[in-house]
Design an enzyme around this catalytic site. Structure first.
Site, PDB file in Angstrom:
ATOM      1  CG  HIS A   1      -1.974  -1.043   1.188  1.00 34.27           C
ATOM      2  ND1 HIS A   1      -1.708  -2.375   1.408  1.00 34.27           N
ATOM      3  CD2 HIS A   1      -3.315  -0.960   0.966  1.00 34.27           C
ATOM      4  CE1 HIS A   1      -2.836  -3.068   1.329  1.00 34.27           C
ATOM      5  NE2 HIS A   1      -3.821  -2.238   1.059  1.00 34.27           N
TER       6      HIS A   1
ATOM      7  CG  HIS B   1      -6.000   1.808  -1.052  1.00 35.08           C
ATOM      8  ND1 HIS B   1      -5.880   2.336   0.217  1.00 35.08           N
ATOM      9  CD2 HIS B   1      -6.416   0.525  -0.885  1.00 35.08           C
ATOM     10  CE1 HIS B   1      -6.213   1.417   1.105  1.00 35.08           C
ATOM     11  NE2 HIS B   1      -6.533   0.311   0.468  1.00 35.08           N
TER      12      HIS B   1
ATOM     13  CD  GLU C   1     -23.622  -3.392  22.954  1.00 34.37           C
ATOM     14  OE1 GLU C   1     -24.723  -3.500  23.527  1.00 34.37           O
ATOM     15  OE2 GLU C   1     -23.469  -2.715  21.908  1.00 34.37           O
TER      16      GLU C   1
ATOM     17  CG  HIS D   1     -31.887 -10.151  24.109  1.00 34.36           C
ATOM     18  ND1 HIS D   1     -32.423  -9.567  22.992  1.00 34.36           N
ATOM     19  CD2 HIS D   1     -31.609  -9.136  24.961  1.00 34.36           C
ATOM     20  CE1 HIS D   1     -32.479  -8.254  23.160  1.00 34.36           C
ATOM     21  NE2 HIS D   1     -31.974  -7.962  24.335  1.00 34.36           N
TER      22      HIS D   1
END
Length: 708
Positions: free
Chosen positions: A48, A285, A443, A507
């Protein structure tokens, strides 16, 4: 924001006079650096180059003039921390490590980038194991959150130990980011939180080249980044000519260092792949420029196109005094610590212990030797075991993602980690000396910030996170990065089964244990009662280079007389032995008692069963073959059945059959949910009996994992 020469560098004076003195060398240094990057990528045809080339002037301003560090003493405790969040630009960091005098980063090692050398110190993204690298980065945005954790560590230590005239801990955290880091959710979570905490010892330097892999940034983002950062509570400084304006960059960096009450965001405009045929384009890039283009770049800059990896004497001389400058910082700081310890001997002794990363030798004495016999949720057991330790021992920074009432991690007299000027509507306030962290509903950032806390210095901080187990799926990339870096972080995961009940399949973590049991260098431990929970915490606290998830229940569990904390440390152990057993029942975590009850019911039918508790697969794998055989007894022809309402993946290594769950959960009260999925004791007993009947008549079945 206006930028003026008002700040100071490591020597206590502005670096601007030195910048002006050495400015005659800046052009050749920048050209040399950029051509060296092009050569390093072209050598093996990959890497890169673009971002590293565009960021060259930022690196000169930071490493040559502003940042406080010691190349020959890389673990100098009060060094500034540098995080390369856009880790694909790693050659930017590796090259400055070489130029500034880090001994391990020899020229030969620098040229190992993208080679097939096993001992290369230049991996494709920075890795914490290597000298001068603070954290492993790669997944974008993680480094931003790591930097927030590093800055929080400094604030906490400074609040605890600094005294008038003794700024023992005063380092700054610098974080380099690219456009993509500002798109990742974890980076934005951390940015929001750092602004809330007013971490004025944190600076984010934005390589604003407006390019990502797919094209220009306006393909996906057209927001006002500066306004967004100001809204998040950050000071913003603009540098327009980021490819060349070293003096402007130094002014911005120095001003950031002396910010009074905000973290600083420096928006630096650069050109990716500057000077190449693909400058300013996405093609710059992640690919080498090609030999003809590299040769042309050298011609354009007055270099010989047939010479490679050129670092001239003037460039070497430009950086040559940095090791000596660093050793001067180390000597001055060591003398400061010596004087401090003489004047404040108790604090000095504690500071030395924290630097060494050691817990007091008596920490196990704080763990209860016995527990109440009444049924207890293992999440409550966690609090009984760990809170006395967290209260007394300041290595621990304990945090929760907005679930304090549920996770039981609060100890008497705890102080919250907050900016001392904050006054909340709910009257939960604190200061930087606090060690209980309210992360909010973040989280992912919670776990990534904890990686930064843990990486500050080995075991100086032992972060503890807490949330529902299901939400560690949100945090999984950061949990993985902590384990990969061999950081001691303890994740306290509650509500870990269908027994958590009415919140339902969103959950109920049916599949998540399989992920964490497979994750390298992570201990996933499911304790079955308070005694096993004590064993889980002991194991986690002794695992100095390993991350741990302690997985606990929402609902009350029976307290079993047979459980042993020392058994947990071995991963699995015999809970109830029996001569001439026809079957081994494996119980796990919140369902451990089911195995004992089924064994009792089988006995009524004349079937002898032995019972094994199996809280941690990885710990069990670390035991000797003889021990593993003695626990499971499969080598003697005794089949084993595991009882756990999770996906069965992995249990075929240890069991012949399993009563597991292969669909998402169901929204029912906990006891009803167990019944719905076939975990009533009578039904479990019949399943085991049926299995035994089948294997008696089918020898082949013994060699196949059977889902009951």
């Amino acid at each position: 924001m206006a930028v003026g020469p008002i700040a100071v560098n490591g020597s206590g004076k502005s670096a601007l006079p030195l910048v002006q003195q050495l400015s005659k060398d800046h052009e050749v240094v920048l050209k040399t650096f950029r051509l060296l990057i092009a050569d390093l990528c072209q050598q093996f045809g990959g890497g890169h180059p673009g971002g590293a080339i565009g960021m060259a002037a930022i690196g000169v301003a930071l490493w040559r003039y502003v940042m406080r560090y010691a190349p020959h003493t890389p673990d100098y405790f009060n060094r500034d921390r540098f995080v390369l969040s856009n880790g694909h630009t790693c050659l930017f960091q590796y090259t400055f490590l070489h130029l500034t005098g880090y001994k391990a980063m020899t020229f030969d090692q620098l040229k190992s980038y993208h080679s097939d050398r096993i001992d290369a110190l230049c991996p494709g993204h920075p890795e914490i194991e290597h000298e001068g690298i603070e954290v492993t980065t790669g997944p974008l945005g993680q480094g931003v959150a790591n930097a927030v954790g590093l800055a929080m560590a400094t604030k906490n230590l400074a609040a605890k130990f600094n005294q008038p005239g003794y700024d023992l801990v005063s380092n700054h955290t610098w974080c380099m980011i690219g456009d993509a880091c500002l798109q990742e959710g974890v980076g934005l979570e951390a940015i929001s939180y750092a602004g809330h905490l007013k971490l004025n010892n944190l600076t984010v330097i934005y390589d604003n080249n407006q390019i990502t892999c797919d094209g220009s940034v306006d393909l996906t983002n057209t927001e006002d980044v500066n306004a967004k950062m100001r809204a998040c509570g950050w000071e913003v400084i603009d540098v327009e000519n980021g490819c060349y304006d070293i003096e402007g960059l130094v002014k911005a960096l120095e001003q950031a260092r002396v910010s009074k009450d905000k973290p600083t965001f420096i928006n630096v405009r650069t050109i990716i792949g500057l000077g190449s045929n693909v400058a300013g384009m996405a093609a710059a890039h992640g690919a080498a420029f090609g030999a003809p283009n590299v040769a042309q770049m050298k011609k354009d800059n007055g270099f010989n196109p047939n010479e490679h990896f050129v670092i001239g004497e003037s460039v070497r001389k430009f950086f040559e005094d940095l090791p000596a400058r660093g050793e001067s910082l180390v000597r001055d700081w060591n003398e400061l610590v010596k004087q401090y310890s003489a004047q404040y001997p108790e604090l000095g002794g504690e500071f030395q212990r924290r630097m060494s990363g050691e817990l007091p030798s008596n920490w196990k004495d704080l763990i209860p030797s016995s527990f109440p016999e009444k049924p207890t949720a293992s999440r409550a057991s966690s609090g009984l075991v760990f809170n006395p330790i967290a209260e007394k021992m300041e290595n621990f920074m304990v945090g929760t993602a907005d679930l304090s009432p549920s996770v039981n991690m609060i100890w008497p007299g705890k102080v919250d980690f907050q900016h001392p000027g904050l006054r909340t509507t709910c009257n939960i306030n604190g200061n930087y000396s606090g060690r209980y962290i309210h992360y909010g509903v973040r989280e992912h950032a919670m776990c990534a910030i904890s990686n930064g806390l843990a990486a500050y210095a080995p075991n100086t901080f032992i972060p503890v996170t807490s949330s529902f187990f299901m939400f560690y799926l949100y945090a999984a990339p950061a949990v993985r990065m902590g384990a990969l870096q061999r950081l001691q972080i303890i994740h306290c995961a509650t509500h870990d089964s269908i027994g958590m009940g009415e919140d339902g399949p969103t959950h109920q973590p049916i599949e998540l244990a399989a992920l964490y049991r497979a994750m390298p260098n992570l201990l996933y431990i499911r304790p079955g009662d308070s005694e096993e929970t004590a064993g889980a915490w002991i194991t986690a606290l002794e695992a100095k280079k390993t991350s741990t998830i302690i997985s606990t229940s929402r609902h009350a569990l029976p307290q079993l007389k047979q459980t042993r904390r020392d058994g947990v440390t071995r991963g699995a152990y015999v809970l109830q032995e029996a001569e001439n057993a026809a079957i081994t029942l494996i119980g796990v975590g919140a369902e451990l008692s089911f195995a004992l009850e089924v064994a009792y019911k089988l006995k009524e039918s004349g079937i002898v069963a032995r019972v094994v508790s199996f809280p941690c697969q990885r710990l069990f794998e670390q035991q000797s073959l003889e021990y593993r055989r003695s626990v499971l007894q499969r080598h003697r022809g005794v089949p084993a059945v595991v009882i756990e309402p999770y996906a069965p993946n992995g249990w075929e290594r240890y069991a012949d059959a399993g009563v597991c769950v292969k669909r998402f959960g169901h929204s029912l009260p906990g006891k009803v949910a167990y019944k719905f999925f076939g975990y009533g004791i009578e039904e479990l007993t019949e399943k085991v009996k049926g299995y035994l009947g089948r294997v008696e008549g089918d020898e082949v079945l013994r060699r196949e994992f059977v889902e009951l």
